[in-house]
Design a protein around this motif. Structure first.
Motif, PDB file in Angstrom:
ATOM      1  N   PHE A  22       8.687  24.309 -47.264  1.00 33.14           N
ATOM      2  CA  PHE A  22       8.730  23.198 -46.302  1.00 33.14           C
ATOM      3  C   PHE A  22       9.629  22.065 -46.798  1.00 33.14           C
ATOM      4  O   PHE A  22       9.275  20.883 -46.739  1.00 33.14           O
ATOM      5  CB  PHE A  22       7.327  22.670 -46.013  1.00 33.14           C
ATOM      6  CG  PHE A  22       6.414  23.692 -45.399  1.00 33.14           C
ATOM      7  CD1 PHE A  22       6.561  24.076 -44.071  1.00 33.14           C
ATOM      8  CD2 PHE A  22       5.412  24.277 -46.158  1.00 33.14           C
ATOM      9  CE1 PHE A  22       5.719  25.031 -43.516  1.00 33.14           C
ATOM     10  CE2 PHE A  22       4.566  25.231 -45.599  1.00 33.14           C
ATOM     11  CZ  PHE A  22       4.716  25.612 -44.267  1.00 33.14           C
ATOM     12  N   GLY A  23      10.812  22.446 -47.306  1.00 34.94           N
ATOM     13  CA  GLY A  23      11.757  21.451 -47.777  1.00 34.94           C
ATOM     14  C   GLY A  23      11.514  20.999 -49.200  1.00 34.94           C
ATOM     15  O   GLY A  23      12.213  20.115 -49.696  1.00 34.94           O
ATOM     16  N   ARG A 160       9.876  12.961 -54.087  1.00 33.32           N
ATOM     17  CA  ARG A 160       8.800  13.148 -55.073  1.00 33.32           C
ATOM     18  C   ARG A 160       7.481  12.611 -54.529  1.00 33.32           C
ATOM     19  O   ARG A 160       6.436  13.260 -54.659  1.00 33.32           O
ATOM     20  CB  ARG A 160       9.168  12.434 -56.370  1.00 33.32           C
ATOM     21  CG  ARG A 160       8.161  12.601 -57.506  1.00 33.32           C
ATOM     22  CD  ARG A 160       8.697  11.908 -58.765  1.00 33.32           C
ATOM     23  NE  ARG A 160       7.862  12.153 -59.911  1.00 33.32           N
ATOM     24  CZ  ARG A 160       6.854  11.371 -60.284  1.00 33.32           C
ATOM     25  NH1 ARG A 160       6.564  10.295 -59.567  1.00 33.32           N
ATOM     26  NH2 ARG A 160       6.143  11.650 -61.368  1.00 33.32           N
ATOM     27  N   ASP A 161       7.504  11.432 -53.907  1.00 35.73           N
ATOM     28  CA  ASP A 161       6.286  10.866 -53.320  1.00 35.73           C
ATOM     29  C   ASP A 161       5.731  11.789 -52.243  1.00 35.73           C
ATOM     30  O   ASP A 161       4.515  11.990 -52.134  1.00 35.73           O
ATOM     31  CB  ASP A 161       6.578   9.487 -52.725  1.00 35.73           C
ATOM     32  CG  ASP A 161       6.908   8.453 -53.800  1.00 35.73           C
ATOM     33  OD1 ASP A 161       6.589   8.706 -54.972  1.00 35.73           O
ATOM     34  OD2 ASP A 161       7.489   7.413 -53.447  1.00 35.73           O
ATOM     35  N   ILE A 166       1.780  16.032 -50.318  1.00 32.94           N
ATOM     36  CA  ILE A 166       1.430  17.407 -49.954  1.00 32.94           C
ATOM     37  C   ILE A 166       0.413  17.968 -50.949  1.00 32.94           C
ATOM     38  O   ILE A 166      -0.573  18.605 -50.575  1.00 32.94           O
ATOM     39  CB  ILE A 166       2.691  18.284 -49.900  1.00 32.94           C
ATOM     40  CG1 ILE A 166       3.609  17.824 -48.764  1.00 32.94           C
ATOM     41  CG2 ILE A 166       2.332  19.760 -49.730  1.00 32.94           C
ATOM     42  CD1 ILE A 166       4.966  18.497 -48.759  1.00 32.94           C
ATOM     43  N   PHE A 167       0.652  17.727 -52.226  1.00 34.80           N
ATOM     44  CA  PHE A 167      -0.252  18.193 -53.280  1.00 34.80           C
ATOM     45  C   PHE A 167      -1.649  17.597 -53.089  1.00 34.80           C
ATOM     46  O   PHE A 167      -2.661  18.288 -53.234  1.00 34.80           O
ATOM     47  CB  PHE A 167       0.327  17.788 -54.633  1.00 34.80           C
ATOM     48  CG  PHE A 167      -0.471  18.243 -55.824  1.00 34.80           C
ATOM     49  CD1 PHE A 167      -0.504  19.574 -56.192  1.00 34.80           C
ATOM     50  CD2 PHE A 167      -1.164  17.330 -56.611  1.00 34.80           C
ATOM     51  CE1 PHE A 167      -1.218  19.995 -57.307  1.00 34.80           C
ATOM     52  CE2 PHE A 167      -1.877  17.734 -57.717  1.00 34.80           C
ATOM     53  CZ  PHE A 167      -1.895  19.072 -58.060  1.00 34.80           C
ATOM     54  N   GLY A 170      -3.631  19.377 -50.566  1.00 36.00           N
ATOM     55  CA  GLY A 170      -4.237  20.598 -51.096  1.00 36.00           C
ATOM     56  C   GLY A 170      -5.570  20.321 -51.758  1.00 36.00           C
ATOM     57  O   GLY A 170      -6.521  21.106 -51.615  1.00 36.00           O
ATOM     58  N   ILE A 171      -5.659  19.200 -52.469  1.00 35.82           N
ATOM     59  CA  ILE A 171      -6.918  18.807 -53.094  1.00 35.82           C
ATOM     60  C   ILE A 171      -8.011  18.645 -52.048  1.00 35.82           C
ATOM     61  O   ILE A 171      -9.131  19.138 -52.196  1.00 35.82           O
ATOM     62  CB  ILE A 171      -6.728  17.494 -53.882  1.00 35.82           C
ATOM     63  CG1 ILE A 171      -5.819  17.726 -55.099  1.00 35.82           C
ATOM     64  CG2 ILE A 171      -8.071  16.902 -54.319  1.00 35.82           C
ATOM     65  CD1 ILE A 171      -5.439  16.465 -55.836  1.00 35.82           C
ATOM     66  N   ASN A 172      -7.680  17.957 -50.957  1.00 39.28           N
ATOM     67  CA  ASN A 172      -8.688  17.683 -49.931  1.00 39.28           C
ATOM     68  C   ASN A 172      -9.041  18.910 -49.102  1.00 39.28           C
ATOM     69  O   ASN A 172     -10.176  19.048 -48.647  1.00 39.28           O
ATOM     70  CB  ASN A 172      -8.206  16.539 -49.036  1.00 39.28           C
ATOM     71  CG  ASN A 172      -8.368  15.191 -49.700  1.00 39.28           C
ATOM     72  OD1 ASN A 172      -9.459  14.655 -49.789  1.00 39.28           O
ATOM     73  ND2 ASN A 172      -7.273  14.645 -50.216  1.00 39.28           N
TER      74      ASN A 172
END
Length: 520
Positions: A22-23, A160-161, A166-167, A170-172
């Motif tokens: 996704f980019g 980067r932000d 996105i990361f 994934g946690i949630n």
């Protein structure tokens, strides 16, 4: 110069040129799904702990006093955060980020297996051994997987932000579904099924990382930081191994003495002593920074701001992290969870926070940007104060719910909407405080102490989790009068803290560099 070849037989792209997910770099997908399954296991297990330990022996539990069970959850959660500090150190100096993540995932999986066995064997030894293994494993995995996310974007900037956003999703996602799956299995079919599901989640995460890392991460995180002088490097490795050996020997000794009854272990006493130690560590550290840290006058002002934010963050987390203890017990014992003939598992309410994060995070990101574009951006202390205030509202709501239960003598169960409303305002508070706190640590810290200041942020979370566990057991059908008092004290502490911080905000703004004001 030789070129590294990935598992597909082709040269891997540089992280900043790879846009296959996704980019974003394909490695982000590896880290996203690994962390998602790790959080599935962690948050899937956490709300089951206090319910299992406090359940009667006939119901498959340990029959523990609720205050002891809640204190154990607090000590466990605090230890998870604290383990991130040595976990990062071990990865940097000895294992490398990738090996630390793999080792951590193996420890966590082993811990879940031990806990699952405890519900079959009705023994506390494998249960507590499992918790210790999960603490050790999470300390190795969590800080280092986040570090590799940052390494994927050597160019930094907005991309980067966005990658970290996105990361974070994934946690949630892992937290949301973990509590739904393990809660249903644990409460409806048996504790071992819930524990087993959490363990399977971590095994999937382990498999994901071991299969995908080589293909998508290239050489990132493979090697620890090494001294250019081989002799110096060898001495450092010997020192690290010696410290690890001593630490593990002490841990094994405590486990053996505790399991044999030679060393009586009281979770409340341990938790209280840990609280004093953590507060003492924070005071000594900040004292050292001001007196012997070699800071300039400007840097001392910024560290003073960090200290103030640390104190109020710890207050916030001490309330917010009552979710797996007091609010979890309230959901089980005093909440009407029936929809037709189906009874909602109590642990499902733990997923409400993640649901509201999905719903509200884009809104908050948008509103902060809009306020900044109009010259009305709030400072970090003001956002912290708002976070404390909204969390306070969440616990004010619980006062009314608790009083309804008490006035009936415990004979009625209140609507589930009380808890949903409480979690809504707590989530609003979290979105005002948590992302802002992370950002403030990096922006205000003196550059040579950024890593240590992130550790201080984790210390605030650990302290908050510990306090939440110590107070969270005062929700008991046999001690109804304690319940409103708990929520009154919690909400009053949050509201008072919000008022104090609002009052201090003008002073804090004077301590902050002018170049930071519009960014914090």
């Amino acid at each position: 110069m030789s070129t590294a070849i990935d598992g597909t037989g082709s040269s891997p792209k540089a992280p900043d040129a790879d846009r296959g997910f996704f980019g974003h770099p394909r490695g982000l997908a590896t880290l996203f799904f690994t962390e998602m399954w790790e959080r599935f296991s962690y948050y899937g297990l956490r709300p089951l702990l206090v319910l299992f330990m406090s359940a009667a022996l006939l119901d498959g539990g340990f029959g523990m006093d609720r205050t002891q069970a809640s204190a154990i959850v607090g000590v466990y959660a605090a230890s998870v955060y604290l383990a991130s500090l040595p976990g990062g150190w071990i990865a940097d100096r000895l294992l490398g980020l990738r090996r630390a993540i793999m080792t951590g995932a193996v420890f966590i999986s082993s811990g879940h297996i031990c806990i699952g066995l405890s519900s079959f064997a009705h023994s506390k030894v494998p249960f507590f051994l499992g918790l210790i293994l999960i603490v050790l494993g999470t300390g190795l995995l969590k800080p280092n997987i986040s570090a590799i996310v940052g390494d994927l974007y050597p160019e930094g900037g907005a991309r980067r932000d966005a990658g970290f956003s996105i990361f974070y999703m994934g946690i949630n996602i892992g937290a949301f579904f973990g509590q739904l799956v393990t809660g249903l299995l644990g409460e409806k079919f048996g504790w071992h099924f819930g524990f087993g599901a959490a363990g399977v989640g971590m095994l999937i995460g382990l498999a994901t990382f071991s299969i995908m890392a080589k293909k998508t991460l290239g050489s990132l995180g493979l090697e620890p930081t090494r001294d250019p002088d081989p002799a110096v490097q060898a001495r450092k490795v010997r020192t690290i191994k010696l410290v690890l050996g001593i630490g593990l020997a002490i841990l094994v000794l405590v486990i053996v003495l505790g399991a044999t009854g030679v060393l009586p272990l009281d979770a409340q006493v341990i938790g209280q002593n840990m609280t004093y130690v953590l507060v003492g560590v924070a005071v000594v550290y900040f004292g050292y920074m001001f007196i012997g840290g070699g800071l300039t006058t400007e840097e001392k002002k910024r560290v003073a701001v960090i200290f103030i934010l640390f104190v109020f963050a710890a207050i916030f987390w001490s309330a917010f992290e009552q979710a797996p203890t007091s609010l979890n017990l309230f959901a089980r014992d005093f909440t009407d969870r029936m929809i037709g003939s189906f009874e909602i598992p109590a642990t499902w309410f733990q997923s409400v926070n993640s649901f509201f994060i999905f719903l509200l995070a884009p809104f908050f990101a948008s509103i902060w940007v809009r306020m900044a574009s109009r010259g009305r951006e709030l400072s970090s202390p003001a956002k912290f104060a708002l976070g404390l205030f909204f969390a306070g509202i969440g616990f004010v709501i619980m006062i009314f719910a608790a009083n309804s239960v008490v006035s009936s003598g415990g004979s009625i169960k209140v609507s589930a909407w009380w808890l949903v409303a409480s979690y809504f305002f707590q989530t609003v508070g979290e979105l005002c405080l948590s992302p802002v706190g992370l950002s403030s640590m990096t922006k205000l810290s003196p550059r040579r102490f950024v890593g240590q200041m992130m550790g201080i942020w984790f210390l605030a979370s650990a302290l908050g989790n510990l306090i939440a566990g110590l107070v969270g057991g005062h929700v008991d059908p046999e001690k109804l009068d304690q319940m409103p008092t708990l929520f009154i004290v919690t909400s009053a502490s949050l509201m008072l803290a919000a008022l104090v911080l609002f009052a201090l905000t003008p002073l804090i703004r004077k301590l902050m560099p002018k170049t930071q004001l519009k960014h914090t």
